[in-house]
Design an enzyme around this catalytic site. Structure first.
Site, mmCIF file in Angstrom:
data_model
loop_
_atom_site.group_PDB
_atom_site.id
_atom_site.type_symbol
_atom_site.label_atom_id
_atom_site.label_comp_id
_atom_site.label_asym_id
_atom_site.label_seq_id
_atom_site.Cartn_x
_atom_site.Cartn_y
_atom_site.Cartn_z
ATOM 1 N N HIS A 217 0.842 -1.208 0.000
ATOM 2 C CA HIS A 217 0.000 0.000 0.000
ATOM 3 C C HIS A 217 0.875 1.254 0.000
ATOM 4 O O HIS A 217 0.677 2.170 -0.814
ATOM 5 C CB HIS A 217 -0.908 -0.022 1.230
ATOM 6 C CG HIS A 217 -1.771 1.196 1.361
ATOM 7 N ND1 HIS A 217 -3.109 1.198 1.008
ATOM 8 C CD2 HIS A 217 -1.508 2.442 1.819
ATOM 9 C CE1 HIS A 217 -3.611 2.395 1.240
ATOM 10 N NE2 HIS A 217 -2.661 3.167 1.738
ATOM 11 N N GLU A 218 1.842 1.316 0.902
ATOM 12 C CA GLU A 218 2.690 2.507 1.021
ATOM 13 C C GLU A 218 3.632 2.657 -0.168
ATOM 14 O O GLU A 218 3.915 3.784 -0.597
ATOM 15 C CB GLU A 218 3.481 2.462 2.326
ATOM 16 C CG GLU A 218 2.631 2.478 3.582
ATOM 17 C CD GLU A 218 1.685 3.659 3.650
ATOM 18 O OE1 GLU A 218 2.021 4.732 3.109
ATOM 19 O OE2 GLU A 218 0.586 3.501 4.236
ATOM 20 N N HIS B 294 1.849 4.594 -2.836
ATOM 21 C CA HIS B 294 1.948 6.046 -2.641
ATOM 22 C C HIS B 294 3.317 6.553 -3.079
ATOM 23 O O HIS B 294 3.436 7.543 -3.802
ATOM 24 C CB HIS B 294 1.744 6.399 -1.163
ATOM 25 C CG HIS B 294 0.349 6.218 -0.661
ATOM 26 N ND1 HIS B 294 -0.739 6.833 -1.263
ATOM 27 C CD2 HIS B 294 -0.129 5.539 0.413
ATOM 28 C CE1 HIS B 294 -1.836 6.510 -0.581
ATOM 29 N NE2 HIS B 294 -1.486 5.730 0.435
ATOM 30 N N ASP C 262 -5.849 8.186 4.023
ATOM 31 C CA ASP C 262 -6.102 8.579 2.635
ATOM 32 C C ASP C 262 -7.447 9.275 2.480
ATOM 33 O O ASP C 262 -7.580 10.227 1.711
ATOM 34 C CB ASP C 262 -6.046 7.348 1.727
ATOM 35 C CG ASP C 262 -4.671 6.709 1.717
ATOM 36 O OD1 ASP C 262 -3.684 7.421 2.002
ATOM 37 O OD2 ASP C 262 -4.572 5.496 1.450
#
Length: 288
Positions: free
Chosen positions: A43-44, A47, A137
């Site tokens: 997930h990170e 980003h 988010d």
């Protein structure tokens, strides 16, 4: 090593994570923690990869015991489209994971019971990150939307206020329906601390936004927006009206009864370089 490969060097693991890992090993939940770690990491990285694509300065990728953060050194002067892509790039990784899990099961790469467990964790992380609380988010999306409707300073303040309200509602719900869930209370406590810290740092965040504009770093303006102001207004009062994505022209006294007009660079120069923090707009106009 390219800019995407360098992202691995930006990754840091919070010391508390190792404590939680030790407890997980002792209590027999090591694999569950590993699944969570992998999902949060992907997930990170989503980003971070999006931010790297746009040339953003990435400070670090921090993995926490119950989540993660991708910290960037950007302060509201990038294009709205860039911000939106960087924000949604994380949740999109969760969508990708959800799409790949059935494929891995079909190819016998994952047992069905493990796939089910990973799917549950993945959905949990996705939904959690979409809660409209800063710095999740969902909270960043709220702030991004508000910044299209209001001045940057006001948008940040409104987004934090709305985050406090949502967080308060979550506290009440957990108190009513799951008061003994220690893990949830720890997550809420973390959000309490982060949100309160962000509230206290509002002026610092706003100053960074203005300083980037003053020094012309990473600027992207989509439109020219006029600001009508009185000659008696102080410089800081006009700066509070600056909006992200807009280049400002200030009409002192209004367009119809104007004492003069000032470019935003003149105001920023007077405030930061000349240190005229107590000056009024009429002082700048008459000096010109």
């Amino acid at each position: 090593m390219n800019k995407y490969g360098l992202l691995i060097k930006k990754m840091q693991i919070h010391p508390l994570f190792w404590g939680v890992a030790g407890i997980a090993i002792i209590t027999g939940y090591f694999w569950q923690l590993l699944y969570l770690f992998a999902i949060v990491f992907i997930h990170e990285i989503g980003h971070a990869a999006a931010a790297a694509h746009f040339g953003w300065k990435i400070k670090r990728i921090m993995i926490l015991p119950f989540g993660g953060t991708c910290e960037v050194d950007e302060h509201g002067n990038r294009r709205l489209k860039e911000d939106l892509i960087v924000i949604i790039a994380g949740p999109l990784q969760n969508v990708l994971i959800a799409a790949l899990i059935p494929v891995f099961v079909m190819l016998s790469f994952l047992p069905a019971d493990v796939a089910k467990e990973i799917s549950q964790y993945n959905l949990m992380i996705l939904l959690f990150n979409l809660i409209p609380i800063w710095p999740l988010d969902g909270g960043k999306l709220v702030q991004l939307y508000l910044s299209t409707q209001h001045a940057y300073k006001k948008a940040c303040r409104l987004s934090l206020m709305s985050s406090f309200i949502v967080l308060l509602v979550l506290h009440v719900m957990i108190l009513l329906f799951s008061p003994l869930n220690i893990n949830v209370w720890l997550v809420l406590l973390y959000l309490d601390i982060i949100l309160w810290t962000e509230w206290k740092q509002q002026r610092y965040v706003f100053m960074r936004f203005l300083l980037e504009r003053h020094y012309g770093k990473n600027l992207s303006f989509s439109q020219l927006q006029a600001i009508d102001a009185k000659g008696e207004e102080y410089l800081h009062e006009v700066l509070d009206k600056f909006k992200r994505g807009c280049k400002h022209l200030i009409y002192v006294g209004g367009k119809n009864n104007s004492l003069g007009k000032l470019d935003e660079n003149e105001i920023l120069h007077a405030y930061f370089t000349e240190k005229r923090v107590s000056a009024q707009l009429k002082d700048l106009v008459y000096n010109d």
